[in-house]
Scaffold this motif. Structure first.
Motif, short mmCIF file in Angstrom:
data_model
loop_
_atom_site.label_atom_id
_atom_site.label_comp_id
_atom_site.label_asym_id
_atom_site.label_seq_id
_atom_site.Cartn_x
_atom_site.Cartn_y
_atom_site.Cartn_z
N ILE A 183 -42.66 -9.17 -13.07
CA ILE A 183 -43.10 -8.85 -14.44
C ILE A 183 -44.24 -7.84 -14.39
CG2 ILE A 183 -44.11 -9.81 -16.55
CD1 ILE A 183 -42.78 -12.49 -15.81
N TYR A 184 -45.18 -8.06 -13.48
CA TYR A 184 -46.32 -7.15 -13.34
C TYR A 184 -45.88 -5.80 -12.79
CZ TYR A 184 -51.11 -5.78 -12.04
OH TYR A 184 -52.31 -5.13 -11.91
N TYR A 185 -44.87 -5.82 -11.96
CA TYR A 185 -44.37 -4.58 -11.33
C TYR A 185 -43.93 -3.57 -12.39
CZ TYR A 185 -41.19 -1.51 -8.74
OH TYR A 185 -40.54 -0.42 -8.21
N ASP A 186 -43.27 -4.05 -13.44
CA ASP A 186 -42.83 -3.15 -14.50
C ASP A 186 -44.02 -2.45 -15.15
OD1 ASP A 186 -40.20 -3.82 -14.04
OD2 ASP A 186 -40.15 -5.40 -15.57
N ASN A 187 -45.13 -3.20 -15.30
CA ASN A 187 -46.33 -2.60 -15.89
C ASN A 187 -46.93 -1.55 -14.98
OD1 ASN A 187 -49.60 -3.00 -15.72
ND2 ASN A 187 -48.88 -2.88 -17.84
N LEU A 188 -46.97 -1.82 -13.69
CA LEU A 188 -47.54 -0.87 -12.74
C LEU A 188 -46.73 0.42 -12.69
CD1 LEU A 188 -48.50 -3.22 -9.76
CD2 LEU A 188 -50.00 -2.30 -11.54
N ARG A 189 -45.42 0.30 -12.72
CA ARG A 189 -44.56 1.49 -12.72
C ARG A 189 -44.78 2.31 -13.98
NH1 ARG A 189 -38.44 1.05 -11.22
NH2 ARG A 189 -38.82 3.30 -11.33
N ALA A 190 -44.98 1.65 -15.10
CA ALA A 190 -45.21 2.36 -16.36
C ALA A 190 -46.53 3.12 -16.33
CB ALA A 190 -45.20 1.37 -17.53
N ARG A 191 -47.47 2.66 -15.51
CA ARG A 191 -48.77 3.33 -15.39
C ARG A 191 -48.72 4.47 -14.38
NH1 ARG A 191 -52.20 -1.83 -14.08
NH2 ARG A 191 -53.67 -0.26 -13.28
N ASP A 192 -47.56 4.71 -13.80
CA ASP A 192 -47.35 5.83 -12.88
C ASP A 192 -48.23 5.73 -11.63
OD1 ASP A 192 -45.97 8.15 -12.14
OD2 ASP A 192 -47.59 9.45 -12.84
#
Length: 323
Positions: free
Chosen positions: A19-28
């Motif tokens: 779940i957190y991984y999706d957020n990190l990817r969105a932050r580039d």
């Protein structure tokens, strides 16, 4: 991100990380940074659920660690690398604490867990950066000891251009232009993103080393050949470059790592060119701001300051002149 409805029982540590991984990817964030965040969160979660010792009473769910468990985790000794068996360096503790605490904070803020049990803790402070500068004679000894063309390229890119080991690993043959009136190399940024971040001129010594090496390399592909079976067409990693250079340095009695060559490049260049060329050196290093260059590489060398402060007049001389 809007908080999701909190479940009665949080997911497993691996599911929570996804779940957190999706957020990190969105932050580039770079793949390297994300991989480190995952590594330390999952390792810490395992430490909480299966702490050292045999007492089952000490086991807790990953979402309810205690500050004591967090402190014990940070105080563990290094298990691999040149610091194996020693306490974690302060920089490592800072990196780990930032990864773990920011992950728990995000998960609490976004409903993955009900609350943040580590909310009152603060990340370990990063140590004040100090340049690790090699003596010129030590660099000469290293260069004279090189017996491999791939190693020669790695050392000259670190020492002769000030590249980071990750940037050396990311270099491609097509980024190097060793012919013509203006030889240059295009450098791909740190962090594994792969974009060209700056273009550097090639001084004659570096150009000659690259030209000899490229004479028997393909027209395109990774600059440093990957010598693992079946991986010849893949980039080497930053760890491979660091190990390649570091082993040769240690073999001749130098205790520093490959990164010290970058520090030496910057410090020696500033000594020769003077602080008036701080902006140029900063661009060569790929720093976003000259403040970074000044903070690290001028901390022990303030030649211009010494010359200016010596201009202060001696008041006794003025007093004697009046009398």
């Amino acid at each position: 991100m809007t908080a999701t409805k909190r479940a009665k029982t949080p997911p497993s540590a691996v599911q929570a990380w996804e779940i957190y991984y999706d957020n990190l990817r969105a932050r580039d964030l770079s793949p390297f940074t994300i991989a480190n965040y995952r590594r330390w969160f999952i390792t810490f979660a395992a430490h909480v659920e299966r702490p050292p010792g045999n007492s089952s009473r000490r086991q807790r769910a990953w979402w309810e660690p205690t500050p004591r468990q967090y402190a014990d985790f940070l105080s563990q000794k290094v298990t691999r690398g040149r610091n194996r068996g020693h306490a974690r360096p302060t920089a490592s503790k800072a990196r780990i604490s930032t990864s773990v605490l920011s992950t728990y904070r995000w998960m609490a803020d976004n409903g993955v867990i009900d609350h943040n049990p580590l909310a009152k803790l603060r990340p370990t402070r990063w140590p004040k950066p100090q340049p690790r500068v090699l003596e010129t004679t030590d660099v000469a000894s290293l260069l004279n000891a090189i017996d491999d063309d791939r190693l020669a390229v790695a050392v000259w890119l670190c020492w002769g251009l000030g590249l980071r080991v990750g940037e050396v690993a990311a270099c491609r043959v097509e980024d190097c232009h060793v012919r013509g009136p203006r030889p240059l190399i295009r450098v791909r940024g740190k962090g594994g993103k792969g974009e060209i971040t700056r273009t550097l001129p090639l001084p004659p010594l570096v150009r000659d080393v690259l030209a000899r090496y490229l004479s028997h390399r393909p027209a395109s592909g990774p600059l440093l050949d990957n010598r693992r079976d079946g991986y010849g067409d893949r980039q080497v990693t930053a760890a491979t470059v660091s190990d390649l250079v570091g082993r040769k340095m240690h073999a001749i009695g130098l205790t520093e790592s490959a990164h010290a060559l970058r520090h030496s490049f910057a410090t020696r260049l500033l000594e020769q060119a003077g602080e008036a060329h701080l902006l140029t050196v900063s661009r060569l290093l790929g720093h976003a701001s000259t403040a970074t260059t000044e903070k690290i590489y001028l901390s022990g060398y303030r030649g211009a300051d010494a010359k200016v402060i010596e201009l202060l007049p001696d008041p006794r001389a003025s007093h004697k002149a009046v009398s």
